[in-house]
Design a protein around this motif. Structure first.
Motif, PDB file in Angstrom:
ATOM      1  N   GLN A  57      42.873  34.153  46.347  1.00  0.00           N
ATOM      2  CA  GLN A  57      41.913  33.360  47.094  1.00  0.00           C
ATOM      3  C   GLN A  57      41.366  34.170  48.255  1.00  0.00           C
ATOM      4  O   GLN A  57      41.816  35.284  48.520  1.00  0.00           O
ATOM      5  N   ASN A  58      40.421  33.580  48.949  1.00  0.00           N
ATOM      6  CA  ASN A  58      39.774  34.233  50.073  1.00  0.00           C
ATOM      7  C   ASN A  58      40.804  34.705  51.104  1.00  0.00           C
ATOM      8  O   ASN A  58      41.676  33.955  51.516  1.00  0.00           O
ATOM      9  N   GLY A  59      40.712  35.986  51.469  1.00  0.00           N
ATOM     10  CA  GLY A  59      41.573  36.553  52.493  1.00  0.00           C
ATOM     11  C   GLY A  59      42.903  37.088  51.995  1.00  0.00           C
ATOM     12  O   GLY A  59      43.681  37.617  52.783  1.00  0.00           O
ATOM     13  N   HIS A  60      43.183  36.941  50.707  1.00  0.00           N
ATOM     14  CA  HIS A  60      44.460  37.436  50.183  1.00  0.00           C
ATOM     15  C   HIS A  60      44.475  38.955  50.126  1.00  0.00           C
ATOM     16  O   HIS A  60      43.455  39.596  49.899  1.00  0.00           O
ATOM     17  N   SER A  61      45.651  39.515  50.312  1.00  0.00           N
ATOM     18  CA  SER A  61      45.862  40.952  50.202  1.00  0.00           C
ATOM     19  C   SER A  61      46.415  41.272  48.821  1.00  0.00           C
ATOM     20  O   SER A  61      47.262  40.542  48.309  1.00  0.00           O
ATOM     21  N   VAL A  62      45.935  42.377  48.258  1.00  0.00           N
ATOM     22  CA  VAL A  62      46.377  42.835  46.945  1.00  0.00           C
ATOM     23  C   VAL A  62      46.642  44.330  47.052  1.00  0.00           C
ATOM     24  O   VAL A  62      45.797  45.075  47.541  1.00  0.00           O
TER      25      VAL A  62
END
Length: 155
Positions: free
Chosen positions: A113-118
């Motif tokens: 989702q928006n703002g998630h880190s990967v």
């Protein structure tokens, strides 16, 4: 009359892709495939003329990019685990939905989702496709450095 400003697309998400001290922010549609996200990540890296990140050569093929999601989204320092998606030919993904393959490996179905880190890393090229199974047994880990205020004091 003031100029019209573009309205943000509510379906788009800003995802932070991290490797070592590098973070790439990409605005992606939630219905985009994970494969498409890897292609855009590779394009972004190539557009900056990066040939390597912390000694790991940037590949020419987006299929050589592996993604990882945080073990705990509220504490990125707890580590990362591989993002599994249904890739044609892989049987691991086909077991998720009662033996049926998921037709879409979208960012939304992957839980991004928006703002998630990967986290991302590059799959090492070697002799044959058997490297993928070796990679699981000898997992090199995820090279992600999370900045902290303590780093400032140590310098």
């Amino acid at each position: 009359m003031p100029p019209k400003q573009a309205k943000p697309d509510p379906r788009s998400s800003t995802i932070l892709f991290k490797k070592h001290k590098t973070t790439v922010l990409l605005s992606l549609q939630s219905h985009e495939s994970v494969t498409s996200a890897k292609e855009k990540l590779l394009q972004a890296l190539k557009s900056r003329h990066l040939s390597d990140i912390n000694g790991d050569a940037v590949p020419d093929n987006p299929a050589q990019i592996e993604l990882g999601v945080p073990v705990d989204r509220s504490d990125l320092e707890k580590g990362w685990m591989g993002l599994t998606t249904d890739i044609p030919g892989e049987e691991d993904g086909s077991k998720k939905n009662g033996g049926k393959k998921n037709a879409s490996d979208t960012l939304q179905t992957a839980g991004l989702q928006n703002g998630h880190s990967v986290a991302f890393r590059f799959r090492k090229t070697g002799a044959g496709d058997e490297l993928d199974t070796d990679m699981e047994l000898n997992d090199p880990g995820w090279d992600v450095i999370i900045p902290s205020f303590d780093d400032e004091e140590e310098a």
